[in-house]
Motif scaffolding. Structure first.
Motif, mmCIF file in Angstrom:
data_model
loop_
_atom_site.group_PDB
_atom_site.id
_atom_site.type_symbol
_atom_site.label_atom_id
_atom_site.label_comp_id
_atom_site.label_asym_id
_atom_site.label_seq_id
_atom_site.Cartn_x
_atom_site.Cartn_y
_atom_site.Cartn_z
ATOM 1 N N SER A 94 0.771 -1.304 -0.118
ATOM 2 C CA SER A 94 -0.067 0.023 0.062
ATOM 3 C C SER A 94 0.774 1.272 0.130
ATOM 4 C CB SER A 94 -0.885 0.089 1.225
ATOM 5 O OG SER A 94 -1.535 1.285 1.332
ATOM 6 N N HIS A 95 0.874 2.168 -0.961
ATOM 7 C CA HIS A 95 1.715 3.110 -1.078
ATOM 8 C C HIS A 95 1.183 4.462 -0.748
ATOM 9 C CE1 HIS A 95 5.372 0.837 -2.718
ATOM 10 N NE2 HIS A 95 4.499 0.577 -3.615
ATOM 11 N N THR A 96 0.205 4.377 -0.040
ATOM 12 C CA THR A 96 -0.363 5.706 0.508
ATOM 13 C C THR A 96 0.432 6.080 1.782
ATOM 14 O OG1 THR A 96 -1.725 4.694 1.816
ATOM 15 C CG2 THR A 96 -2.740 5.264 -0.203
ATOM 16 N N ASN A 97 0.744 7.400 1.742
ATOM 17 C CA ASN A 97 1.503 8.069 2.976
ATOM 18 C C ASN A 97 0.831 8.409 3.957
ATOM 19 O OD1 ASN A 97 4.260 7.545 1.835
ATOM 20 N ND2 ASN A 97 3.791 9.586 0.641
ATOM 21 N N SER A 98 -0.376 7.307 4.358
ATOM 22 C CA SER A 98 -0.931 7.886 5.582
ATOM 23 C C SER A 98 -0.358 7.314 6.946
ATOM 24 C CB SER A 98 -2.367 6.880 5.563
ATOM 25 O OG SER A 98 -2.170 5.646 6.046
ATOM 26 N N PRO A 99 -0.367 8.284 8.001
ATOM 27 C CA PRO A 99 0.539 7.737 9.388
ATOM 28 C C PRO A 99 0.258 6.382 9.629
ATOM 29 C CG PRO A 99 -1.135 9.722 9.619
ATOM 30 C CD PRO A 99 -1.639 9.134 8.166
ATOM 31 N N LYS A 100 -0.643 5.683 9.190
ATOM 32 C CA LYS A 100 -0.903 4.146 9.369
ATOM 33 C C LYS A 100 0.189 3.296 8.735
ATOM 34 C CE LYS A 100 -5.706 4.107 10.600
ATOM 35 N NZ LYS A 100 -7.108 3.572 10.399
ATOM 36 N N ASN A 101 0.806 3.904 7.858
ATOM 37 C CA ASN A 101 2.008 3.217 6.703
ATOM 38 C C ASN A 101 3.155 3.350 7.374
ATOM 39 O OD1 ASN A 101 0.129 1.671 5.001
ATOM 40 N ND2 ASN A 101 -0.227 3.312 3.812
ATOM 41 N N LYS A 102 3.411 3.988 8.447
ATOM 42 C CA LYS A 102 4.703 3.926 8.996
ATOM 43 C C LYS A 102 5.095 2.861 9.720
ATOM 44 C CE LYS A 102 5.348 9.090 9.667
ATOM 45 N NZ LYS A 102 5.428 10.085 10.496
ATOM 46 N N HIS A 103 6.394 2.590 9.833
ATOM 47 C CA HIS A 103 6.852 1.727 10.708
ATOM 48 C C HIS A 103 6.730 2.419 12.117
ATOM 49 C CE1 HIS A 103 11.223 3.343 10.327
ATOM 50 N NE2 HIS A 103 11.021 3.286 11.706
ATOM 51 N N PHE A 104 6.734 1.340 12.951
ATOM 52 C CA PHE A 104 6.375 1.818 14.254
ATOM 53 C C PHE A 104 7.322 0.947 15.511
ATOM 54 C CE2 PHE A 104 2.260 0.182 14.039
ATOM 55 C CZ PHE A 104 2.282 -0.532 15.250
ATOM 56 N N ILE A 105 7.650 1.597 16.818
ATOM 57 C CA ILE A 105 7.930 0.794 17.745
ATOM 58 C C ILE A 105 7.085 0.189 18.449
ATOM 59 C CG2 ILE A 105 9.567 0.400 19.676
ATOM 60 C CD1 ILE A 105 11.011 0.595 16.966
ATOM 61 N N SER A 106 6.692 -1.214 18.454
ATOM 62 C CA SER A 106 5.780 -1.424 19.754
ATOM 63 C C SER A 106 5.914 -1.985 20.758
ATOM 64 C CB SER A 106 4.795 -2.433 18.822
ATOM 65 O OG SER A 106 5.444 -3.682 18.456
ATOM 66 N N ASP A 116 7.231 -2.704 13.917
ATOM 67 C CA ASP A 116 6.224 -3.292 13.255
ATOM 68 C C ASP A 116 6.007 -2.291 11.695
ATOM 69 O OD1 ASP A 116 5.260 -4.725 15.597
ATOM 70 O OD2 ASP A 116 3.414 -3.926 15.427
ATOM 71 N N ILE A 117 5.745 -3.097 10.758
ATOM 72 C CA ILE A 117 5.575 -2.527 9.519
ATOM 73 C C ILE A 117 4.168 -2.959 8.945
ATOM 74 C CG2 ILE A 117 6.279 -2.267 7.130
ATOM 75 C CD1 ILE A 117 9.055 -3.083 8.070
ATOM 76 N N PRO A 118 3.149 -2.122 9.659
ATOM 77 C CA PRO A 118 1.541 -2.240 9.279
ATOM 78 C C PRO A 118 1.029 -2.751 7.735
ATOM 79 C CG PRO A 118 1.694 -0.431 10.601
ATOM 80 C CD PRO A 118 2.949 -0.970 10.168
ATOM 81 N N SER A 119 1.967 -1.853 6.894
ATOM 82 C CA SER A 119 1.596 -1.919 5.417
ATOM 83 C C SER A 119 2.006 -3.306 4.840
ATOM 84 C CB SER A 119 1.973 -0.938 4.746
ATOM 85 O OG SER A 119 3.561 -0.861 4.744
ATOM 86 N N SER A 120 2.795 -3.794 5.321
ATOM 87 C CA SER A 120 3.186 -5.151 4.896
ATOM 88 C C SER A 120 2.787 -6.510 5.886
ATOM 89 C CB SER A 120 4.916 -5.278 4.665
ATOM 90 O OG SER A 120 5.157 -4.362 3.807
ATOM 91 N N ASN A 121 1.935 -5.997 6.987
ATOM 92 C CA ASN A 121 1.393 -7.134 8.028
ATOM 93 C C ASN A 121 2.842 -7.937 8.654
ATOM 94 O OD1 ASN A 121 -1.058 -6.585 7.463
ATOM 95 N ND2 ASN A 121 -0.990 -7.914 5.707
ATOM 96 N N LEU A 122 3.834 -6.982 8.834
ATOM 97 C CA LEU A 122 4.979 -7.676 9.400
ATOM 98 C C LEU A 122 5.508 -7.222 10.849
ATOM 99 C CD1 LEU A 122 7.319 -7.593 6.223
ATOM 100 C CD2 LEU A 122 6.645 -9.409 7.306
ATOM 101 N N ARG A 123 5.721 -7.990 11.651
ATOM 102 C CA ARG A 123 6.461 -7.728 12.993
ATOM 103 C C ARG A 123 7.609 -8.026 13.206
ATOM 104 N NH1 ARG A 123 2.660 -7.730 18.040
ATOM 105 N NH2 ARG A 123 2.429 -5.586 17.480
ATOM 106 N N PHE A 124 8.957 -7.405 13.176
ATOM 107 C CA PHE A 124 10.198 -7.842 13.471
ATOM 108 C C PHE A 124 10.623 -7.887 14.950
ATOM 109 C CE2 PHE A 124 9.914 -6.745 8.840
ATOM 110 C CZ PHE A 124 10.866 -7.701 8.174
#
Length: 661
Positions: A94-106, A116-124
């Protein structure tokens, strides 16, 4: 240390970054780390790499790139080069630049961070020292693994489809493990999968003999790790793990040394399983917890051997002159760093006076210390002062609220242990010689102390855990919330030593056994780390031959780099490099430079740089002081000829040092 109410006045900074950009909402109510191993992930665009041993990791809003870095050596530096060997994302981005598409520290812990990278459903689960990069694919997602290189081959291990080997044209071999079957195929420089959910683990294989070991330990993975300080010179690592089996992690050279000093039942060191690193070889260790033990350090106010009686007169003569010059109205700085050095310098006079039994000058010193320290604690120091800001949870200076460069960046969490260490040294001495003053100011002293010495939420909820000290590297970082391509850094290792030494002295002054134990343990770990990574010995093979041949001491130590230069001086200024790793000159300097052979190597490497130079008297003082470790007679002659001294040093202090060798 008992919990105390918060006491410094609150303020708002206009120069600090907004922590809500990259931290999940549930973490924002607690003080956040400001010198952490993952700091680059939460600054500016969050896209600078961090070294999470043994990989350099770089994240974007949609993907995470892994590099098994190439280590480059020169006579001036050694550093690891980031190259996106593998980049993991969803193939349906998903290439939209909404705040939800940022990686973040959970979540984060002493030894790991969950990104977490919500746009790719990935949690590292990025846990330090793991030979695997581990991700949870949180819902069925088609994955994409791209590479900067060309793919030579992708082969499935067996019909289970839970292990694939990936060969790249740069000679790297990677293994991909999954918790359930996955269909992978490749095209050119991309590996794609059918929709997959579950755990995926990726590891580089530096040696073909390592594959069986990686296979054996591929199922058990860490999601976080904690470092618990033991009361006396110990640290215990414990990891939160998923799946059965034993945990395989990597230990740097200091880990290996400290593991060998302690009982580690159920822990196996795999000496033939090694990953190359800027910190030296990382060695495999199998075990679900580690017990790290250092030699004990006895924190004392005075030198270990004392000053010979025949030298008392010379020191008294210098001390009387130095104390006579103490004049608060003559202080021309309001910088928290330089002011702290003045406080620390004066406090030395009191302890020298005690050591040579010349008590006559102590009332004058005590009065000076009160006048210099109290305004910073009372909040009425003109032109500067300490304030508390809530967004990250810590102290800033008045000058640093609107200027990120003021006070060497104290307002953006640079150098906290340096500045506060000097103040705490003076406070510890003043509380020792005037216990009533100590009791009066005790609550606010502890609030100052906890800014970098807090042991967690139970200790004091206003500050993060151990702001500067890195429990994996076992030394401090100084660089705060500033983005750097090579991660955190620290220049003056000896000022870091001073910080924990001073904290332990405050504990002695207040008869606080817990503070003495914690300060002494952190001090011992910091000294071990300095001797491992800053002190470059002639016979050392930790760093490359080119670098080791030209350097006897590191200038700036970065997470991902070793530099011969300083922030404020070129590498050619060897006396600068020596001095910044020696000052302030204290009883603990004996322990820091307890290797006379190395002290001689360092001084002889430095002395040619002093020839025909003027205006370097202060730096000469530290060079000659170190010469006194192995050549007291000639060092004393040179010190007597000095015409000036560093602003945190004095003729009295140099004489005390030489005469107590």
């Amino acid at each position: 240390m008992s919990s105390v109410p918060f006491l410094f006045p609150q303020t708002h900074s206009t120069v600090l970054p907004n922590p809500s950009n990259f931290f999940s909402q549930n973490l924002l109510s607690t003080p956040l780390p400001t010198n952490s191993f993952f700091q680059n992930f939460v600054l500016k665009n969050g896209d600078q790499p961090e070294y999470i041993h043994p990989y350099l990791i770089k994240s974007s809003n949609f993907s995470l790139s892994v590099s098994h870095p190439f280590l480059l050596f020169s006579t001036a530096m050694l550093y690891q080069v980031f190259s996106p060997d593998l980049t993991i994302s969803s193939s349906q981005k998903s290439h939209t630049n909404s705040p939800k598409n940022k990686h973040f520290i959970s979540s984060y812990s002493d030894l790991g961070v969950t990104l977490d990278i919500p746009s790719s459903n990935l949690r590292f689960f990025l846990v330090r020292g793991s030979p695997f990069v581990t991700a949870s694919v949180t819902k069925p997602t088609p994955l994409s693994i791209t590479t900067l290189h060309n793919i030579v081959s992708l082969s499935c291990f067996d019909n289970k489809k839970t292990k694939y080997t990936l060969l790249l044209n740069n000679t790297q071999k990677w293994i991909i493990y999954t918790s359930s079957p996955i269909n992978l195929n490749h095209d050119g420089s991309e590996v794609k999968s059918d929709p997959f959910s579950g755990i995926i683990r990726i590891a580089v294989v530096p040696d073909s003999n390592y594959e069986k070991i990686l296979d054996k330990f591929s199922s058990c993975y860490p999601v976080s790790g904690y470092a618990n300080i033991q009361k006396k010179f110990g640290l215990v690592y414990k990891w939160q793990r998923k799946n059965s089996g034993d945990l395989l992690m990597l230990a740097h050279p200091l880990h290996v040394k400290l593991l060998s000093k302690s009982n580690n039942h159920g822990v196996t060191v795999l000496n033939d399983f090694k990953y190359r690193s800027v910190d030296g070889d990382l060695v495999g260790v199998v075990g679900n917890s580690w017990n790290l033990k250092t030699d004990s350090i006895d924190v004392t106010w005075h030198s270990s051997k004392g000053v010979t009686k025949e030298s008392h007169d010379e020191i008294v003569s210098a001390l009387v002159k130095d104390v006579k010059k103490l004049n608060i109205s003559a202080i021309e700085t309001n910088s928290s760093y330089f002011y702290g050095k003045i406080v620390g310098r004066a406090a030395r006079f009191a302890l020298i006076a005690e050591e040579i039994s010349y008590f006559k000058v102590i009332p004058i010193i005590k009065n000076f210390l009160k006048k210099t320290i109290e305004p910073w604690l009372d909040g009425n120091f003109k032109g500067n002062g300490f304030f508390y800001e809530k967004s990250w949870g810590g102290l800033v200076t008045q000058q640093g609220i609107n200027d990120s460069s003021a006070d060497f960046g104290f307002g953006v969490y640079n150098d906290h242990h340096y500045h506060l260490g000097y103040f705490l040294y003076g406070i510890g001495v003043l509380a020792k010689i005037d216990p009533l003053w100590g009791q009066k100011y005790k609550p606010i002293v502890y609030s100052l102390l906890k800014d970098f010495m807090n042991l967690g939420k139970r200790d004091n909820k206003n500050y993060p855990t151990l702001r500067c000290f890195d429990p994996y590297k076992l030394h401090s970082w100084a660089s705060g919330v500033t983005e750097f391509e090579n991660g955190r850094n620290q220049e003056s290792s000896s000022e870091a030593v001073n910080a924990y030494y001073s904290a332990a002295l405050v504990g002695l002054a207040y008869n606080d056994k817990n503070l003495v134990a914690t300060g002494s343990t952190l001090l011992a770990l910091e000294i071990n780390a300095v001797q491992t990574w800053w002190h470059v010995k002639a016979e050392s093979n930790l760093y490359g031959e080119d670098f080791a041949k030209e350097n006897r001491i590191v200038g700036i130590l970065w997470a991902n780099k070793r530099d011969s230069k300083l922030w404020w001086a070129p590498s050619e200024c060897r006396e600068c490099r020596l001095s910044i790793q020696v000052l302030p000159l204290l009883p603990i300097t004996e322990t820091l430079f307890n290797d006379g052979v190395y002290a001689k190597e360092l001084v002889e490497w430095t002395l040619p740089s002093l020839k025909n130079k003027t205006n370097v008297e202060g730096w000469k003082g530290f060079t000659y002081a170190l010469q006194g470790v192995y050549d007291k007679k000639n060092a004393l002659k040179k010190i007597r000829l000095l015409k000036g001294f560093d602003d945190g040093n004095s003729f009295s202090n140099l004489l005390w040092w030489i005469h107590s060798r």
